[in-house]
Write a protein that holds these residues in place. Structure first.
Motif, short mmCIF file in Angstrom:
data_model
loop_
_atom_site.label_atom_id
_atom_site.label_comp_id
_atom_site.label_asym_id
_atom_site.label_seq_id
_atom_site.Cartn_x
_atom_site.Cartn_y
_atom_site.Cartn_z
N GLU A 143 -10.69 2.78 -6.31
CA GLU A 143 -10.32 3.69 -5.22
C GLU A 143 -10.08 2.93 -3.92
O GLU A 143 -9.23 3.32 -3.10
CB GLU A 143 -11.42 4.73 -5.01
CG GLU A 143 -11.13 5.73 -3.91
CD GLU A 143 -12.25 6.74 -3.74
OE1 GLU A 143 -12.16 7.57 -2.81
OE2 GLU A 143 -13.21 6.70 -4.53
N ARG A 188 -5.54 8.08 -8.20
CA ARG A 188 -5.31 6.82 -8.88
C ARG A 188 -4.31 7.04 -10.01
O ARG A 188 -4.12 8.16 -10.49
CB ARG A 188 -6.63 6.26 -9.47
CG ARG A 188 -7.75 6.08 -8.47
CD ARG A 188 -7.33 5.27 -7.27
NE ARG A 188 -6.80 3.95 -7.62
CZ ARG A 188 -5.94 3.27 -6.86
NH1 ARG A 188 -5.48 3.79 -5.72
NH2 ARG A 188 -5.53 2.08 -7.24
N LEU A 229 0.83 -1.21 0.00
CA LEU A 229 0.00 0.00 0.00
C LEU A 229 0.87 1.26 0.00
O LEU A 229 0.51 2.27 -0.61
CB LEU A 229 -0.95 0.01 1.20
CG LEU A 229 -2.20 -0.86 1.08
CD1 LEU A 229 -3.02 -0.73 2.37
CD2 LEU A 229 -3.05 -0.47 -0.13
N LEU A 230 2.00 1.22 0.69
CA LEU A 230 2.91 2.35 0.67
C LEU A 230 3.52 2.51 -0.72
O LEU A 230 3.56 3.63 -1.26
CB LEU A 230 4.01 2.15 1.70
CG LEU A 230 5.14 3.19 1.72
CD1 LEU A 230 4.60 4.58 1.97
CD2 LEU A 230 6.20 2.82 2.75
N LYS A 281 0.89 3.89 -3.07
CA LYS A 281 0.66 5.32 -2.86
C LYS A 281 1.72 6.15 -3.56
O LYS A 281 1.43 7.14 -4.25
CB LYS A 281 0.63 5.63 -1.36
CG LYS A 281 0.71 7.11 -0.99
CD LYS A 281 -0.45 7.92 -1.59
CE LYS A 281 -1.75 7.63 -0.90
NZ LYS A 281 -2.85 8.52 -1.41
N GLN A 282 2.99 5.77 -3.40
CA GLN A 282 4.08 6.54 -4.00
C GLN A 282 4.04 6.50 -5.52
O GLN A 282 4.12 7.54 -6.19
CB GLN A 282 5.42 5.97 -3.50
CG GLN A 282 5.66 6.17 -2.01
CD GLN A 282 6.91 5.45 -1.54
OE1 GLN A 282 7.16 4.29 -1.91
NE2 GLN A 282 7.72 6.12 -0.74
N GLN A 305 -7.41 5.00 -1.68
CA GLN A 305 -6.19 5.71 -2.07
C GLN A 305 -6.45 6.51 -3.34
O GLN A 305 -6.79 5.95 -4.38
CB GLN A 305 -5.03 4.73 -2.33
CG GLN A 305 -4.43 4.11 -1.09
CD GLN A 305 -3.14 3.36 -1.41
OE1 GLN A 305 -2.98 2.78 -2.48
NE2 GLN A 305 -2.20 3.36 -0.47
N ARG A 306 -6.31 7.79 -3.22
CA ARG A 306 -6.30 8.67 -4.37
C ARG A 306 -5.13 9.63 -4.21
O ARG A 306 -4.72 9.90 -3.09
CB ARG A 306 -7.63 9.47 -4.46
CG ARG A 306 -8.83 8.58 -4.74
CD ARG A 306 -10.10 9.41 -4.96
NE ARG A 306 -10.03 10.19 -6.19
CZ ARG A 306 -10.41 9.74 -7.38
NH1 ARG A 306 -10.87 8.51 -7.50
NH2 ARG A 306 -10.33 10.49 -8.45
N THR A 346 0.92 8.07 -7.26
CA THR A 346 1.08 9.53 -7.30
C THR A 346 2.04 9.92 -8.41
O THR A 346 1.79 10.90 -9.15
CB THR A 346 1.58 10.04 -5.95
OG1 THR A 346 0.67 9.66 -4.92
CG2 THR A 346 1.71 11.57 -5.96
#
Length: 316
Positions: free
Chosen positions: A165, A184, A106-107, A110-111, A181-182, A114
């Protein structure tokens, strides 16, 4: 255009960036004193020259016992690629490779989601198992089990980097749902290229990857590796396309007046193109380049010379 689509018209070529990683195996002496401005100018040159991707490496920390050979200069790939995304327009951004098993998926999602969002959909996520035991131990990650961790991490990343999402994944090590998480990724399917040449890495690339990034296989070993990938995919019914890669020998366009080393390909553009086209005959679709150089200026000149005089002969 994806690498798979581009490769239908010839060899795609990308570039491992200088400066951001400085192992003695490949760094040029001038890189030790280089600046972020030098890195930026090289990236802009490759962007202008139509290179398919720029690549960066990943090490969190290098133990003292390996520092003399590896150095401790390894830029963070997410920060570096985000910086380069802001100063380029079309070149794709490849982590070659991110040791994603060091981080929760998940980390990582996210990176890199983005990054894909900020770059307008230019991410290629290259992943690998890693090889520095102390790095894993310092971060509290099982080194001996890193292969199995990477397998599950890739599966989790498929879910976490998808269009939903609230991605959902239930595995032996990672379990998540109902966590949004946004932003996307721009890409509906972020390509995941798997690095490594061990039997486990080749199997991982065949069954889980959108691409294979070999780790230094010489040309004469590639046909066996590629045949293994194809056999595994056929046996397991994997139908999605895969981009087969190779790391070409060090390159110098023209006749150098300094010692290039015995492995470097150099000479006239048509001879270089003939040599590089041999990769396509082996079943390779993208080649990663690293040019010999004594300064930023010489490297940028090499990039321009390759784009003008060699690259046109790699397409059909």
């Amino acid at each position: 255009m994806t690498a798979a689509a581009a490769a239908e018209h010839g060899l795609v070529h990308g570039m491992q960036l200088p400066i951001q990683s400085q192992s003695t195996l490949f760094a040029e002496p001038w890189e030790a004193g280089a600046t972020p401005d030098d890195l930026a100018e090289v990236a802009r040159a490759a962007d202008r020259a139509g290179f398919h991707y720029l690549a960066t490496c990943d090490h969190v920390a290098v133990p003292r016992r390996l520092a003399a050979a590896m150095s401790t200069t390894w830029y963070d790939p997410v920060a570096t690629l985000a910086y380069l995304a802001a100063i380029t327009t079309r070149v794709r951004l490849l982590s070659h490779v991110a040791v994603v098993g060091l981080r929760h998926p998940l980390l990582t999602a996210k990176q890199y989601a983005t990054l894909d969002h900020l770059s307008g959909g230019r991410l290629i996520l290259g992943v690998g198992a890693g090889h520095v035991q102390e790095e894993f131990e310092a971060l509290g990650v099982d080194f001996a089990g890193r292969g199995a961790v990477l397998d599950e991490t890739v599966d989790a990343l498929r879910a976490a980097l998808g269009p939903e999402e609230y991605p959902e994944f239930h595995g032996d090590r990672f379990d998540f749902a109902d966590l949004g998480q946004r932003p996307r990724p721009v890409q509906a399917n972020v390509p995941i290229w798997v690095g490594g040449s061990s039997p486990a890495a080749v199997r991982r690339a065949a069954l889980r990857g959108d691409g294979w990034l070999p780790q230094g296989d010489p040309r004469d070993r590639l046909p066996e590796q590629i045949a293994r990938i194809r056999e595994l995919r056929e046996r397991h019914g994997v139908e999605r396309p895969i981009v087969i890669g190779a790391i070409a020998e060090p390159l110098y366009v023209g006749e150098a007046r300094w010692n290039l080393g015995r492995r470097t390909l150099s000479g006239k553009p048509d001879a270089l193109a003939d040599s590089l086209r041999e990769y396509a005959a082996l079943g390779v679709q993208q080649i990663q380049l690293r040019f010999r150089s004594r300064s930023r200026t010489e490297l940028i000149d090499q990039i321009a010379a390759f784009a003008a005089d060699v690259a046109p002969h790699l397409t059909t």
